[in-house]
Write an enzyme that holds these catalytic residues in place. Structure first.
Site, PDB file in Angstrom:
ATOM      1  N   ARG A   1      46.779  12.675  29.278  1.00  0.00           N
ATOM      2  CA  ARG A   1      45.329  12.606  29.114  1.00  0.00           C
ATOM      3  C   ARG A   1      44.643  12.453  30.463  1.00  0.00           C
ATOM      4  O   ARG A   1      43.822  11.557  30.675  1.00  0.00           O
ATOM      5  CB  ARG A   1      44.964  11.456  28.169  1.00  0.00           C
ATOM      6  CG  ARG A   1      45.472  11.665  26.761  1.00  0.00           C
ATOM      7  CD  ARG A   1      44.972  10.630  25.771  1.00  0.00           C
ATOM      8  NE  ARG A   1      45.510   9.307  26.008  1.00  0.00           N
ATOM      9  CZ  ARG A   1      46.689   8.880  25.552  1.00  0.00           C
ATOM     10  NH1 ARG A   1      47.455   9.706  24.854  1.00  0.00           N
ATOM     11  NH2 ARG A   1      47.100   7.659  25.789  1.00  0.00           N
TER      12      ARG A   1
ATOM     13  N   TRP B   1      46.752  -3.810  26.072  1.00  0.00           N
ATOM     14  CA  TRP B   1      47.412  -3.189  27.203  1.00  0.00           C
ATOM     15  C   TRP B   1      47.824  -4.296  28.162  1.00  0.00           C
ATOM     16  O   TRP B   1      46.989  -5.121  28.521  1.00  0.00           O
ATOM     17  CB  TRP B   1      46.497  -2.196  27.912  1.00  0.00           C
ATOM     18  CG  TRP B   1      46.071  -1.055  27.067  1.00  0.00           C
ATOM     19  CD1 TRP B   1      44.879  -0.864  26.437  1.00  0.00           C
ATOM     20  CD2 TRP B   1      46.844   0.106  26.771  1.00  0.00           C
ATOM     21  NE1 TRP B   1      44.843   0.321  25.782  1.00  0.00           N
ATOM     22  CE2 TRP B   1      46.043   0.954  25.969  1.00  0.00           C
ATOM     23  CE3 TRP B   1      48.117   0.540  27.110  1.00  0.00           C
ATOM     24  CZ2 TRP B   1      46.494   2.189  25.499  1.00  0.00           C
ATOM     25  CZ3 TRP B   1      48.563   1.760  26.640  1.00  0.00           C
ATOM     26  CH2 TRP B   1      47.760   2.562  25.849  1.00  0.00           C
TER      27      TRP B   1
ATOM     28  N   GLU C   1      61.024  31.453  46.389  1.00  0.00           N
ATOM     29  CA  GLU C   1      61.142  32.406  47.498  1.00  0.00           C
ATOM     30  C   GLU C   1      60.487  33.739  47.160  1.00  0.00           C
ATOM     31  O   GLU C   1      59.876  34.383  48.021  1.00  0.00           O
ATOM     32  CB  GLU C   1      62.619  32.631  47.854  1.00  0.00           C
ATOM     33  CG  GLU C   1      63.333  31.381  48.354  1.00  0.00           C
ATOM     34  CD  GLU C   1      64.020  30.609  47.249  1.00  0.00           C
ATOM     35  OE1 GLU C   1      65.005  29.921  47.538  1.00  0.00           O
ATOM     36  OE2 GLU C   1      63.574  30.702  46.068  1.00  0.00           O
TER      37      GLU C   1
ATOM     38  N   THR D   1      58.982   1.876  17.763  1.00  0.00           N
ATOM     39  CA  THR D   1      57.741   2.179  18.480  1.00  0.00           C
ATOM     40  C   THR D   1      56.984   3.305  17.796  1.00  0.00           C
ATOM     41  O   THR D   1      55.761   3.256  17.646  1.00  0.00           O
ATOM     42  CB  THR D   1      58.053   2.562  19.941  1.00  0.00           C
ATOM     43  OG1 THR D   1      58.627   1.439  20.606  1.00  0.00           O
ATOM     44  CG2 THR D   1      56.795   2.988  20.675  1.00  0.00           C
TER      45      THR D   1
ATOM     46  N   HIS E   1      61.097  32.790  41.132  1.00  0.00           N
ATOM     47  CA  HIS E   1      61.548  31.710  41.995  1.00  0.00           C
ATOM     48  C   HIS E   1      60.560  31.503  43.137  1.00  0.00           C
ATOM     49  O   HIS E   1      59.729  32.368  43.441  1.00  0.00           O
ATOM     50  CB  HIS E   1      62.927  32.032  42.560  1.00  0.00           C
ATOM     51  CG  HIS E   1      64.028  31.888  41.555  1.00  0.00           C
ATOM     52  ND1 HIS E   1      65.350  32.109  41.865  1.00  0.00           N
ATOM     53  CD2 HIS E   1      64.012  31.534  40.237  1.00  0.00           C
ATOM     54  CE1 HIS E   1      66.093  31.902  40.788  1.00  0.00           C
ATOM     55  NE2 HIS E   1      65.310  31.565  39.792  1.00  0.00           N
TER      56      HIS E   1
END
Length: 329
Positions: free
Chosen positions: A211, A174, A55, A200, A53
């Site tokens: 990337r 794009w 702490e 898709t 953790h």
């Protein structure tokens, strides 16, 4: 220390916690800073896999300098002992810290106030609430899982000025520029998993990796929204397939989910009211006759108002990013 000083160190702790985001589920991505006499003597964030953790890391770095120091942590120190390590509240008591400033109380029923109670019983001053809004955003994955039993969902959309997310033939590479795409890869790196729909996956065979130099190892788990695995969508073992948006509740080790496409997946998550955050990358282009979002379950226009709150807006090259948070009363 005054409120302004506390706010400064808490902001640093929350920023450290972001380093663990997308890597430590089901544990929260906590950040911690230990300060003594105005100097940082220890810092840490939740490590990959959830341990150690934040702490524990900060205390190990501080050593004896932690005695009498102030600890800033984005979440209440845990109170439960695990086979993977001791309770952070107990470790802070043993280290002799003088004060603990926590942004949020831990909703996990194993802690939920018990960590603060253990500290106060040992004579350690406890302050809560400083930096709470920022901490809630930083820990939204863990908090959503605790409150709603599912991951926190971000929906990413690349849009033209006239609201199209693809050309009429479905092509979308794009719409946005290089800067916007790089930002989207940062979002991938901060997610446990990334989801696309079957169409898709079949049309684009997306890799869905990160990337960016130095972040390649932070590519998220790939999730497919489909009743069956797609043709050409990669090896079965590389994907987890779910049949409906509500099935995200069954995903183990996923507190941060990024939904990237396509139109059907986006519309289905919105219709199910499972989107907590919208990322809209708006490009300065007009498409005309392009593809828009489908039905998202609104019966009338009045239902569309008051659902989203602008959380961030910035320019990314020639594109405009707007981030909205779902308003849940």
């Amino acid at each position: 220390m005054g409120p302004l000083t506390d706010a400064r160190w808490m902001a640093a702790a929350i920023a450290l916690g972001e380093r663990g985001r997308g890597r430590c589920a089901p544990n929260p991505n906590v950040g911690c800073v230990i300060v003594r006499d105005g100097v940082v003597v220890g810092r840490g964030w939740t490590q990959p896999g959830g341990r150690p953790h934040a702490e524990a890391i900060a205390l190990a770095e501080a050593g004896e300098a932690a005695r009498g120091a102030t600890v800033y942590t984005s979440l209440e120190p845990c109170a439960h002992v695990s086979e993977r390590g001791p309770a952070c509240a107990s470790s802070l008591v043993a280290a002799g810290v003088a004060r603990v400033v926590a942004a949020l109380r831990d909703p996990d029923p194993r802690t939920d106030g018990r960590g603060h109670a253990m500290l106060e019983a040992a004579g350690i001053a406890v302050v809560t609430g400083i930096g709470a809004d920022a901490a809630q955003r930083s820990l939204a994955g863990f908090l959503t899982r605790q409150a709603l039993g599912r991951p926190h969902v971000t929906l990413k959309l690349g849009l033209s000025l006239d609201g199209a997310i693809a050309m009429a033939d479905g092509s979308s590479r794009w719409i946005t520029g290089a800067e916007a795409r790089a930002h989207a890869h940062v979002e991938r790196a901060k997610s446990d998993a990334i989801l696309v729909g079957r169409r898709t996956a079949e049309a684009d065979a997306p890799v869905l990796d990160v990337r960016l130099p130095g972040l390649e190892d932070r590519s998220p788990q790939r999730i497919l929204l489909a009743s069956r695995h797609p043709r050409g969508g990669g090896n079965d073992e590389e994907w987890i397939t779910i049949a409906s948006p509500s099935a995200i509740a069954t995903l183990e080790g996923v507190d941060w989910l990024l939904v990237e496409g396509g139109m059907g997946a986006a519309a289905s998550f919105l219709a199910a009211d499972l989107v907590d955050r919208l990322l809209l990358y708006r490009a300065p282009v007009l498409i005309g006759g392009g593809r828009m979002l489908g039905e998202i379950g609104l019966a009338d226009l009045a239902q569309a108002h008051g659902r989203w709150r602008l959380a961030d807006a910035r320019q990314l090259g020639s594109d405009r990013l707007e981030a909205y948070e779902r308003v849940r009363l």
